[in-house]
Design a protein around this motif. Structure first.
Motif, short mmCIF file in Angstrom:
data_model
loop_
_atom_site.label_atom_id
_atom_site.label_comp_id
_atom_site.label_asym_id
_atom_site.label_seq_id
_atom_site.Cartn_x
_atom_site.Cartn_y
_atom_site.Cartn_z
N ASN A 75 0.85 -1.19 0.00
CA ASN A 75 0.00 0.00 0.00
C ASN A 75 0.89 1.24 0.00
OD1 ASN A 75 -2.27 -1.69 0.23
ND2 ASN A 75 -2.11 -1.71 2.45
N VAL A 76 1.05 1.83 -1.17
CA VAL A 76 2.04 2.89 -1.36
C VAL A 76 1.39 4.27 -1.28
CG1 VAL A 76 3.79 3.85 -2.90
CG2 VAL A 76 3.50 1.37 -2.74
N GLY A 77 1.81 5.05 -0.28
CA GLY A 77 1.39 6.43 -0.19
C GLY A 77 2.24 7.28 -1.12
N ILE A 78 1.59 8.17 -1.86
CA ILE A 78 2.31 9.06 -2.77
C ILE A 78 2.02 10.49 -2.34
CG2 ILE A 78 2.64 9.77 -5.17
CD1 ILE A 78 1.81 6.98 -6.02
N ALA A 79 3.04 11.17 -1.85
CA ALA A 79 2.87 12.50 -1.27
C ALA A 79 2.34 13.49 -2.30
CB ALA A 79 4.19 13.00 -0.69
N VAL A 80 1.36 14.29 -1.88
CA VAL A 80 0.75 15.32 -2.72
C VAL A 80 0.71 16.63 -1.94
CG1 VAL A 80 -1.35 16.04 -3.93
CG2 VAL A 80 -0.69 13.62 -3.91
N ALA A 81 1.22 17.70 -2.54
CA ALA A 81 1.18 19.02 -1.92
C ALA A 81 -0.19 19.65 -2.18
CB ALA A 81 2.28 19.91 -2.46
N ILE A 82 -0.83 20.11 -1.11
CA ILE A 82 -2.10 20.82 -1.23
C ILE A 82 -1.95 22.17 -0.53
CG2 ILE A 82 -3.47 18.71 -1.43
CD1 ILE A 82 -4.22 19.01 1.49
N GLU A 83 -2.96 23.00 -0.62
CA GLU A 83 -2.86 24.37 -0.10
C GLU A 83 -2.54 24.40 1.39
OE1 GLU A 83 -5.56 28.46 0.14
OE2 GLU A 83 -6.20 26.77 -1.11
N ASP A 84 -3.10 23.46 2.15
CA ASP A 84 -2.92 23.48 3.60
C ASP A 84 -1.72 22.67 4.09
OD1 ASP A 84 -5.15 25.09 3.97
OD2 ASP A 84 -6.51 23.37 4.00
N GLY A 85 -1.01 21.99 3.19
CA GLY A 85 0.12 21.21 3.64
C GLY A 85 0.45 20.08 2.69
N LEU A 86 0.77 18.93 3.27
CA LEU A 86 1.20 17.77 2.51
C LEU A 86 0.45 16.54 3.00
CD1 LEU A 86 3.43 16.87 0.38
CD2 LEU A 86 4.78 16.18 2.36
N VAL A 87 -0.12 15.78 2.08
CA VAL A 87 -0.80 14.53 2.44
C VAL A 87 -0.28 13.43 1.53
CG1 VAL A 87 -2.89 15.63 3.33
CG2 VAL A 87 -2.74 15.07 0.90
N ALA A 88 -0.49 12.19 1.94
CA ALA A 88 -0.01 11.04 1.16
C ALA A 88 -1.14 10.04 0.97
CB ALA A 88 1.18 10.38 1.86
N PRO A 89 -2.02 10.28 -0.02
CA PRO A 89 -3.07 9.30 -0.31
C PRO A 89 -2.45 7.97 -0.72
CG PRO A 89 -2.94 10.94 -2.05
CD PRO A 89 -2.07 11.43 -0.95
N VAL A 90 -3.12 6.90 -0.33
CA VAL A 90 -2.54 5.56 -0.48
C VAL A 90 -3.15 4.83 -1.67
CG1 VAL A 90 -2.28 3.31 0.64
CG2 VAL A 90 -2.07 5.41 1.99
N VAL A 91 -2.27 4.41 -2.60
CA VAL A 91 -2.68 3.54 -3.70
C VAL A 91 -2.63 2.12 -3.16
CG1 VAL A 91 -2.23 2.77 -6.05
CG2 VAL A 91 -1.74 5.15 -5.40
N ALA A 92 -3.79 1.49 -3.03
CA ALA A 92 -3.89 0.20 -2.35
C ALA A 92 -3.30 -0.92 -3.19
CB ALA A 92 -5.34 -0.11 -2.01
N ASP A 93 -2.54 -1.76 -2.53
CA ASP A 93 -1.92 -2.97 -3.06
C ASP A 93 -1.53 -2.89 -4.52
OD1 ASP A 93 -0.74 -5.39 -2.95
OD2 ASP A 93 -2.58 -6.56 -2.72
N VAL A 94 -0.37 -2.28 -4.76
CA VAL A 94 0.13 -2.09 -6.14
C VAL A 94 0.80 -3.34 -6.70
CG1 VAL A 94 0.44 0.38 -5.78
CG2 VAL A 94 2.35 -1.17 -5.35
N ARG A 95 0.94 -4.37 -5.89
CA ARG A 95 1.63 -5.58 -6.35
C ARG A 95 0.95 -6.14 -7.60
NH1 ARG A 95 1.70 -9.55 -2.00
NH2 ARG A 95 3.92 -9.32 -1.62
N GLY A 96 1.73 -6.28 -8.67
CA GLY A 96 1.25 -6.89 -9.91
C GLY A 96 0.34 -6.01 -10.74
N ARG A 97 0.07 -4.79 -10.29
CA ARG A 97 -0.84 -3.92 -11.04
C ARG A 97 -0.13 -3.27 -12.21
NH1 ARG A 97 -4.38 -0.43 -6.75
NH2 ARG A 97 -5.31 0.33 -8.68
#
Length: 222
Positions: A75-97
């Motif tokens: 489950n890989v979080g990929i950091a994204v800059a937004i106006e209020d700060g930094l968040v890392a939404p998670v791309v669920a189970d990237v194995r084999g995708r």
């Protein structure tokens, strides 16, 4: 949000024993694979990262309350800059995708957090995080571990660097420019920060070595 980010990362920096190892990899195959699939570099890189996590499961993990917990899902979080700060939404189970599948999910999550139309579940359950500052022209940085994860990968911009022309290439892209035995190749700097309480420098070096191999074979995954 800014206060929450400060609290979480401050806690991470105080408690985790941060060490960063760096490696520059040949990005020719990665660029070619991304172009062929019509996705971004980070989407193909995440696919390669999943293979490296398979080979080094200690990094696909969390460390909390003295427990080093390994996970089957990547489950890989990929950091994204937004106006209020930094968040890392998670791309669920990237194995084999497929990289296109990863790209679609990453773009959906990125748009959701930037518009504010997301759920907290989108930010939870990460087992590894990627922070990509390449689009901002960064040549290298020291990422801070996203607690309670064990490691985070910093990705900087692709650059053309001079290399000996006689070095065998693993990419199928066209022959680079060469002058007096020097070839100019596309390279990608990677910075891996890890919690030294859980894994060692040699483990991190081997992880980056495996990731470099997967990146240099990136066209095979598209």
């Amino acid at each position: 949000m800014r206060r929450t980010i400060a609290d979480r990362l401050g806690k991470s920096y105080r408690e985790a024993v941060h060490v960063t190892v760096s490696r520059e990899v040949d990005a020719g195959a990665l660029v070619a694979a991304a172009d062929a699939a019509g996705v971004s570099l980070v989407d193909v890189l995440v696919r390669a990262l999943s293979d490296a996590l398979d080979a080094h499961p200690a990094f696909n993990a969390t460390f909390e309350d003295g427990t080093h917990r390994l996970y089957e899902e990547h489950n890989v979080g990929i950091a994204v800059a937004i106006e209020d700060g930094l968040v890392a939404p998670v791309v669920a189970d990237v194995r084999g995708r497929d990289p296109n599948d990863i790209a679609a999910e990453r773009e959906r999550l990125s748009e959701a957090v930037q518009s504010g139309d997301y759920a907290m579940a989108d930010l939870r359950g990460g087992t590894f995080t990627v922070s990509n500052l390449g689009p901002l022209g960064v040549d290298g940085f020291t990422p801070i571990i996203n607690p309670p994860e064990v490691a985070i990968l910093g990705v900087s911009r692709v650059r053309k660097r001079a290399r000996p022309a006689g070095v065998e290439r693993r990419s199928t892209e066209s022959r680079p420019e060469a002058d007096d035995g020097v070839a100019f190749r596309e390279t990608l700097p990677l910075d891996l920060s890890f919690d030294h309480r859980v894994v060692d420098g040699a483990d991190a070096a081997r992880f980056l070595g495996t990731l470099a191999e997967r990146i240099e074979d990136a066209e095979a995954s598209v």
